[in-house]
Write a protein that holds these residues in place. Structure first.
Motif: not given
Length: 446
Positions: A278-289, A291-294, A347-350
């Motif tokens: 999960v720590a690796a997952a939340v380094t992905a690029p995302a819009p407007h700075h 953090t759209p992941w849970r 379960v990954p969530c947006l």
């Protein structure tokens, strides 16, 4: 003479330049006729390769390396660390352009253990002695500067000395100590052979306890099937290799080795490994700075069963409304077994926190798409990181078809949109080879 009393190591002088077809055992016997039972011969792989005709024309050394490479482990500039056909991980696949005529290269022996056995058998025939034989080559090592010789082939030598189950001088139990005896012998021989002295063979005398009887397996295990004979016992298997993916170059390997796993073993999943993914997952690029992941981690059997039962009931209701037969419904529901049989679910969530509202369907739709893409990038990071943790996974889209059900069962906020479910576990079997995909079929150049 035991190893505790000391031993001698010397290089064998007088060996001629080795040619294709030469009998190495006869050459060594002629140069060192006083070999005795219990001696260990350390033979540089270069002369084994020359005797076995492993000298090939190669104006392009890189092409020769390509031909001997199974996979690239790391690359920096022109230097490649690769796994070669013998299963050894080393620089340039062991292809050597030194000590060979211009325009040619030396390849490693096809089967170094078989080469060692042939030399041992030949010395027994020529001199009537029982010796051990180690075929050596020069390696660099991770985290250590400099080169040293190691064993790539062996016969009649206990290549590993397993001390587990014993105790140290203070009576403490030894639980992890397995000594690479053949590598230590190879390094000792390198001290007297030298890299440029023209002395390709050395003898160790005084360590007869590491030499095995002819009836034993070449690795000293006494095994009869030969499956782990010789220096092959020193090669760490992929499953046990904690550093198989260890460099930036290996990220590409992690991506390509990520597979969808549909059958899992009973081995439990380390929750810490999932959190690292999960720590690796939340380094992905995302819009407007943002953090759209849970990531919702279902670590208990009860939580997994409760969710999957509710999802199954919702799916069956949807299929009945679609007019599907009960037989068709049962077949489709069985496809969800990959989630039910997994020992761990995620379960990954947006979440759309930080998104912009434009009041225009086109732009608002594009805004959501940006967040969906960012969530997919996070999930991809997650799956690749799981592969790096030696965990298999399967990303299944089913939660996206019953988001309200998932939110209710897991007590999630209304703004969390489940984006599938990821089954996580240890693969029950090795994945099949993935068919090659020609990258040009996915590229358009303008």
């Amino acid at each position: 003479m035991s190893g505790e009393q000391g031993y001698r190591v010397w290089a064998v002088p007088g060996l001629p330049e080795v040619q294709d077809g030469d009998d190495l055992a006869k050459l060594i016997a002629a140069a060192e006729p006083a070999l005795a039972d219990g001696d260990v011969l350390l033979v540089t792989s270069k002369i084994v390769s020359k005797a076995e005709g492993r000298v090939v024309r190669a104006d392009d050394r890189e092409a020769a390396i390509d031909a001997e490479t199974v996979r690239v482990v790391a690359r920096r500039g022109a230097l490649r660390i690769v796994e070669n056909r013998q299963g050894l991980i080393m620089a340039a696949a062991g292809v050597d352009a030194s000590n060979t005529p211009s325009g040619t290269v030396l390849l490693l022996p096809e089967d170094p253990d078989a080469s060692a056995r042939a030399i041992r058998d030949g010395l027994r025939d020529a001199l009537g002695v029982e010796v051990g034989v180690v075929v050596t080559d020069t390696f660099g090592r991770p985290w250590r500067a400099g080169l040293t010789d190691v064993a790539i082939g062996a016969a009649g030598v206990r290549v590993l000395d397993d001390l587990r189950g014993g105790t140290d001088a203070y009576g403490n139990p030894l639980s992890a100590t397995v000594v690479a005896t053949a590598d230590e012998l190879a390094a000792a021989g390198d001290l007297v052979k030298g890299k440029a002295a023209g002395l390709p063979v050395a003898v160790v005398r005084g360590l007869a306890h590491v030499v095995t009887a002819p009836s034993e397996g070449s690795d000293g295990t006494g095994g009869s099937d030969g499956s782990r004979d010789g220096a092959s016992a020193l090669v760490r298997g992929a499953r046990d290799d904690m550093f198989r993916l260890g460099t930036s170059e290996a990220v590409r390997l992690a991506v390509t080795q990520r597979r969808t796993v549909r059958a899992f073993s009973d081995e439990p999943v380390d929750p810490g490994a999932v959190r690292r993914a999960v720590a690796a997952a939340v380094t992905a690029p995302a819009p407007h700075h943002t953090t759209p992941w849970r990531f919702v981690l279902l670590e208990s059997q009860e939580s997994r069963t409760r969710l999957l039962d509710a999802m199954r009931d919702a799916w069956i209701a949807d299929l009945r409304r679609d007019g599907k037969s009960e037989e068709s419904i049962a077949k489709r529901v069985r496809r969800g077994d990959v989630l039910r049989n997994a020992p761990y679910l995620v379960v990954p969530c947006l979440v759309m926190d930080g998104s912009h509202t434009y009041g225009d369907a086109r732009r608002d739709g594009a805004e959501r798409e940006m967040f969906v893409v960012a969530t997919g990038a996070g999930v991809q990071n997650f799956l690749v990181a799981l592969a790096g943790e030696r965990l298999g996974s399967a990303w299944v889209s089913s939660t996206m078809f019953c988001r309200d059900v998932v939110r209710e069962v897991l007590a999630l906020p209304q703004g969390w949109d489940p984006m599938g479910a990821v089954a996580v576990g240890h693969a029950a079997e090795e994945p099949r080879e993935r068919g090659a995909r020609e990258v040009e079929g996915f590229i358009e150049v303008r």
